[in-house]
Write a protein that holds these residues in place. Structure first.
Motif, PDB file in Angstrom:
ATOM      1  N   VAL A  58     -13.092  -1.607   8.245  1.00  0.00           N
ATOM      2  CA  VAL A  58     -12.903  -0.162   8.128  1.00  0.00           C
ATOM      3  C   VAL A  58     -13.572   0.331   6.850  1.00  0.00           C
ATOM      4  CG1 VAL A  58     -10.712  -0.275   9.374  1.00  0.00           C
ATOM      5  CG2 VAL A  58     -10.708  -0.346   6.884  1.00  0.00           C
ATOM      6  N   GLU A  59     -13.852   1.618   6.818  1.00  0.00           N
ATOM      7  CA  GLU A  59     -14.441   2.258   5.645  1.00  0.00           C
ATOM      8  C   GLU A  59     -13.380   3.063   4.907  1.00  0.00           C
ATOM      9  OE1 GLU A  59     -17.440   1.482   4.833  1.00  0.00           O
ATOM     10  OE2 GLU A  59     -17.901   0.417   6.699  1.00  0.00           O
ATOM     11  N   ASP A  60     -13.703   3.511   3.704  1.00  0.00           N
ATOM     12  CA  ASP A  60     -12.780   4.360   2.954  1.00  0.00           C
ATOM     13  C   ASP A  60     -12.378   5.570   3.789  1.00  0.00           C
ATOM     14  OD1 ASP A  60     -12.421   3.003   0.516  1.00  0.00           O
ATOM     15  OD2 ASP A  60     -14.372   3.670  -0.201  1.00  0.00           O
ATOM     16  N   ALA A  61     -11.093   5.915   3.725  1.00  0.00           N
ATOM     17  CA  ALA A  61     -10.518   7.085   4.396  1.00  0.00           C
ATOM     18  C   ALA A  61     -10.448   6.935   5.910  1.00  0.00           C
ATOM     19  CB  ALA A  61     -11.280   8.354   4.023  1.00  0.00           C
ATOM     20  N   ASP A  62     -10.763   5.767   6.455  1.00  0.00           N
ATOM     21  CA  ASP A  62     -10.649   5.553   7.895  1.00  0.00           C
ATOM     22  C   ASP A  62      -9.192   5.408   8.344  1.00  0.00           C
ATOM     23  OD1 ASP A  62     -13.313   5.717   8.419  1.00  0.00           O
ATOM     24  OD2 ASP A  62     -13.622   3.589   8.853  1.00  0.00           O
ATOM     25  N   VAL A  63      -8.351   4.786   7.492  1.00  0.00           N
ATOM     26  CA  VAL A  63      -6.975   4.470   7.872  1.00  0.00           C
ATOM     27  C   VAL A  63      -6.030   4.897   6.750  1.00  0.00           C
ATOM     28  CG1 VAL A  63      -5.339   2.657   8.487  1.00  0.00           C
ATOM     29  CG2 VAL A  63      -7.709   2.511   9.276  1.00  0.00           C
ATOM     30  N   ILE A  64      -4.999   5.667   7.107  1.00  0.00           N
ATOM     31  CA  ILE A  64      -3.953   6.045   6.158  1.00  0.00           C
ATOM     32  C   ILE A  64      -2.714   5.211   6.465  1.00  0.00           C
ATOM     33  CG2 ILE A  64      -2.545   7.935   5.245  1.00  0.00           C
ATOM     34  CD1 ILE A  64      -5.535   8.164   4.676  1.00  0.00           C
ATOM     35  N   VAL A  65      -2.084   4.667   5.416  1.00  0.00           N
ATOM     36  CA  VAL A  65      -0.920   3.800   5.582  1.00  0.00           C
ATOM     37  C   VAL A  65       0.262   4.374   4.812  1.00  0.00           C
ATOM     38  CG1 VAL A  65      -2.407   1.784   5.885  1.00  0.00           C
ATOM     39  CG2 VAL A  65      -1.521   2.340   3.600  1.00  0.00           C
ATOM     40  N   ASP A  66       1.457   3.881   5.108  1.00  0.00           N
ATOM     41  CA  ASP A  66       2.651   4.341   4.399  1.00  0.00           C
ATOM     42  C   ASP A  66       2.824   3.655   3.044  1.00  0.00           C
ATOM     43  OD1 ASP A  66       3.950   6.197   6.331  1.00  0.00           O
ATOM     44  OD2 ASP A  66       3.910   4.428   7.608  1.00  0.00           O
ATOM     45  N   TYR A  67       2.506   2.369   3.003  1.00  0.00           N
ATOM     46  CA  TYR A  67       2.657   1.612   1.757  1.00  0.00           C
ATOM     47  C   TYR A  67       1.447   0.710   1.547  1.00  0.00           C
ATOM     48  CZ  TYR A  67       7.727   2.674   1.646  1.00  0.00           C
ATOM     49  OH  TYR A  67       8.954   3.287   1.600  1.00  0.00           O
ATOM     50  N   LEU A  68       0.981   0.650   0.305  1.00  0.00           N
ATOM     51  CA  LEU A  68       0.009  -0.350  -0.101  1.00  0.00           C
ATOM     52  C   LEU A  68       0.744  -1.440  -0.868  1.00  0.00           C
ATOM     53  CD1 LEU A  68      -2.958   1.865  -1.371  1.00  0.00           C
ATOM     54  CD2 LEU A  68      -2.948   0.434   0.691  1.00  0.00           C
ATOM     55  N   ALA A  69       0.395  -2.680  -0.621  1.00  0.00           N
ATOM     56  CA  ALA A  69       1.069  -3.782  -1.304  1.00  0.00           C
ATOM     57  C   ALA A  69       0.918  -3.696  -2.813  1.00  0.00           C
ATOM     58  CB  ALA A  69       0.529  -5.119  -0.787  1.00  0.00           C
ATOM     59  N   LEU A 140       1.405   7.981  12.066  1.00  0.00           N
ATOM     60  CA  LEU A 140       0.540   6.938  11.523  1.00  0.00           C
ATOM     61  C   LEU A 140       0.474   5.700  12.410  1.00  0.00           C
ATOM     62  CD1 LEU A 140       1.158   7.049   7.666  1.00  0.00           C
ATOM     63  CD2 LEU A 140      -0.601   8.159   9.012  1.00  0.00           C
ATOM     64  N   LEU A 141       1.588   5.335  13.029  1.00  0.00           N
ATOM     65  CA  LEU A 141       1.549   4.191  13.941  1.00  0.00           C
ATOM     66  C   LEU A 141       0.635   4.481  15.125  1.00  0.00           C
ATOM     67  CD1 LEU A 141       5.290   3.074  13.904  1.00  0.00           C
ATOM     68  CD2 LEU A 141       3.346   1.626  13.307  1.00  0.00           C
ATOM     69  N   ASN A 142       0.790   5.660  15.717  1.00  0.00           N
ATOM     70  CA  ASN A 142      -0.045   6.008  16.864  1.00  0.00           C
ATOM     71  C   ASN A 142      -1.519   6.084  16.495  1.00  0.00           C
ATOM     72  OD1 ASN A 142       2.206   6.160  18.453  1.00  0.00           O
ATOM     73  ND2 ASN A 142       2.265   8.389  18.582  1.00  0.00           N
ATOM     74  N   VAL A 143      -1.815   6.723  15.359  1.00  0.00           N
ATOM     75  CA  VAL A 143      -3.207   6.866  14.938  1.00  0.00           C
ATOM     76  C   VAL A 143      -3.837   5.502  14.673  1.00  0.00           C
ATOM     77  CG1 VAL A 143      -4.706   7.722  13.096  1.00  0.00           C
ATOM     78  CG2 VAL A 143      -2.924   9.199  14.040  1.00  0.00           C
ATOM     79  N   SER A 144      -3.088   4.617  14.033  1.00  0.00           N
ATOM     80  CA  SER A 144      -3.655   3.308  13.701  1.00  0.00           C
ATOM     81  C   SER A 144      -3.780   2.408  14.929  1.00  0.00           C
ATOM     82  CB  SER A 144      -2.830   2.613  12.616  1.00  0.00           C
ATOM     83  OG  SER A 144      -1.482   2.430  13.005  1.00  0.00           O
ATOM     84  N   ASN A 145      -3.144   2.792  16.051  1.00  0.00           N
ATOM     85  CA  ASN A 145      -3.384   2.056  17.299  1.00  0.00           C
ATOM     86  C   ASN A 145      -4.862   2.059  17.657  1.00  0.00           C
ATOM     87  OD1 ASN A 145      -0.662   1.557  17.682  1.00  0.00           O
ATOM     88  ND2 ASN A 145      -0.379   3.156  19.224  1.00  0.00           N
ATOM     89  N   ASP A 146      -5.527   3.178  17.346  1.00  0.00           N
ATOM     90  CA  ASP A 146      -6.943   3.314  17.695  1.00  0.00           C
ATOM     91  C   ASP A 146      -7.816   2.333  16.915  1.00  0.00           C
ATOM     92  OD1 ASP A 146      -6.189   5.385  19.359  1.00  0.00           O
ATOM     93  OD2 ASP A 146      -6.715   6.957  17.925  1.00  0.00           O
ATOM     94  N   VAL A 147      -7.332   1.900  15.754  1.00  0.00           N
ATOM     95  CA  VAL A 147      -8.113   0.995  14.905  1.00  0.00           C
ATOM     96  C   VAL A 147      -7.668  -0.454  15.089  1.00  0.00           C
ATOM     97  CG1 VAL A 147      -8.796   0.465  12.537  1.00  0.00           C
ATOM     98  CG2 VAL A 147      -8.418   2.841  13.218  1.00  0.00           C
ATOM     99  N   PHE A 148      -6.356  -0.686  15.034  1.00  0.00           N
ATOM    100  CA  PHE A 148      -5.841  -2.048  15.030  1.00  0.00           C
ATOM    101  C   PHE A 148      -5.178  -2.462  16.339  1.00  0.00           C
ATOM    102  CE2 PHE A 148      -5.682  -0.892  10.438  1.00  0.00           C
ATOM    103  CZ  PHE A 148      -6.597  -1.826   9.994  1.00  0.00           C
ATOM    104  N   GLY A 149      -4.915  -1.506  17.218  1.00  0.00           N
ATOM    105  CA  GLY A 149      -4.291  -1.842  18.493  1.00  0.00           C
ATOM    106  C   GLY A 149      -5.273  -2.522  19.434  1.00  0.00           C
ATOM    107  N   VAL A 150      -4.740  -3.005  20.536  1.00  0.00           N
ATOM    108  CA  VAL A 150      -5.549  -3.683  21.552  1.00  0.00           C
ATOM    109  C   VAL A 150      -5.554  -2.833  22.815  1.00  0.00           C
ATOM    110  CG1 VAL A 150      -5.742  -5.761  22.962  1.00  0.00           C
ATOM    111  CG2 VAL A 150      -5.033  -5.939  20.575  1.00  0.00           C
ATOM    112  N   ALA A 151      -6.728  -2.576  23.337  1.00  0.00           N
ATOM    113  CA  ALA A 151      -6.881  -1.633  24.445  1.00  0.00           C
ATOM    114  C   ALA A 151      -6.138  -2.065  25.699  1.00  0.00           C
ATOM    115  CB  ALA A 151      -8.363  -1.441  24.756  1.00  0.00           C
ATOM    116  N   THR A 152      -5.952  -3.352  25.892  1.00  0.00           N
ATOM    117  CA  THR A 152      -5.291  -3.829  27.104  1.00  0.00           C
ATOM    118  C   THR A 152      -3.768  -3.754  27.021  1.00  0.00           C
ATOM    119  OG1 THR A 152      -5.447  -6.085  26.240  1.00  0.00           O
ATOM    120  CG2 THR A 152      -7.187  -5.354  27.747  1.00  0.00           C
ATOM    121  N   THR A 153      -3.240  -3.333  25.896  1.00  0.00           N
ATOM    122  CA  THR A 153      -1.791  -3.191  25.726  1.00  0.00           C
ATOM    123  C   THR A 153      -1.417  -1.716  25.643  1.00  0.00           C
ATOM    124  OG1 THR A 153      -1.470  -5.317  24.619  1.00  0.00           O
ATOM    125  CG2 THR A 153       0.155  -3.604  24.163  1.00  0.00           C
ATOM    126  N   THR A 154      -0.374  -1.325  26.370  1.00  0.00           N
ATOM    127  CA  THR A 154       0.148   0.035  26.297  1.00  0.00           C
ATOM    128  C   THR A 154       1.234   0.077  25.240  1.00  0.00           C
ATOM    129  OG1 THR A 154      -0.277   0.401  28.648  1.00  0.00           O
ATOM    130  CG2 THR A 154       1.268   1.904  27.560  1.00  0.00           C
TER     131      THR A 154
END
Length: 231
Positions: A58-69, A140-154
């Motif tokens: 991913v590039e900068d600003a592509d993914v927003i998260v709730d917490y950074l480690a 954020l969970l729904n949006v990040s599905n597009d990046v980290f989710g798997v298309a074959t899973t609902t």
């Protein structure tokens, strides 16, 4: 001599393939994603860990998260987040993704921990309603599905898939970083919701298996011995 070198190269290639296959492994066994993660489909008394995508760039600003480690303290309990409020940029990089999924039979609670091969980088656990300008309309969970989710899973997309926190939430879902690679959780949900925590990690290092090292060393010694005899 040529046959020895060919054998050596074949062994090295086999070892490299073994390493690549183990790249995305976790210390805690992660299950393959089922066809559906919607509420009621994968019910059980315990939270489960599912492996999502590996090596996602991913590039900068592509993914927003709730917490950074980097903003968390080891051993300190952290609340869930009812809605997306500010969030943090995950930042450019290549990551692996896993989903902690709790879908109880009726209302239930689950505690436990999972350990990963790569360092934990970020946590996503909110799914805002989109009622204010600060909230993501899809969460954020729904949006990040597009990046980290798997298309074959609902995936479940209802706001109730989030891990709520106090005081705004009423379940008091929490998580704690036990170490750079281990996360513990305490989740509670009712009979109509589920809890999801997406864990983003660094891509796990690719160690050469011990057996592979011994094999390469042995073949190398054999090749050296034959060369000396030929001389």
């Amino acid at each position: 001599m040529r046959s020895t070198i060919k054998t050596l190269m074949t062994a090295i290639a086999a070892v490299a393939a073994m390493s690549a296959m183990s790249q995305a492994s976790t210390v805690s066994p992660a299950e393959a994603l089922p066809a559906s993660l919607e509420r009621g489909v994968t019910q059980g008394p315990q939270a489960r860990l599912f492996a999502e995508q590996t090596g996602v760039t991913v590039e900068d600003a592509d993914v927003i998260v709730d917490y950074l480690a980097t903003n968390l303290t080891i051993g300190v309990i952290n609340n869930g987040v009812t809605d997306f409020e500010s969030g943090f940029d995950l930042g450019a990089g290549t990551y692996d993704s896993f989903l902690i999924h709790f879908d109880p039979i009726g209302a239930g609670s689950a505690t436990g921990s999972f350990t990963f091969a790569g360092d934990i980088v970020a946590i996503i656990l909110s799914n805002g309603t989109g009622n204010t300008d600060q909230e993501s309309p899809r969460g954020l969970l729904n949006v990040s599905n597009d990046v980290f989710g798997v298309a074959t899973t609902t995936y479940e997309t209802h706001v109730g898939r989030r891990a709520e926190g106090t005081p705004s939430g009423n379940t008091g879902d929490t998580f704690t970083l036990i170490s750079a690679t281990e996360i513990s959780f305490d989740l509670t949900t009712n009979s109509t919701h589920i809890d999801n925590i997406r864990v983003i990690t660094k891509v796990a290092p690719v160690p050469l298996p011990t057996g592979g090292l011994l094999l390469v060393a042995g073949l190398g010694a054999l090749a050296l011995q034959r060369r000396r005899r030929a001389a």
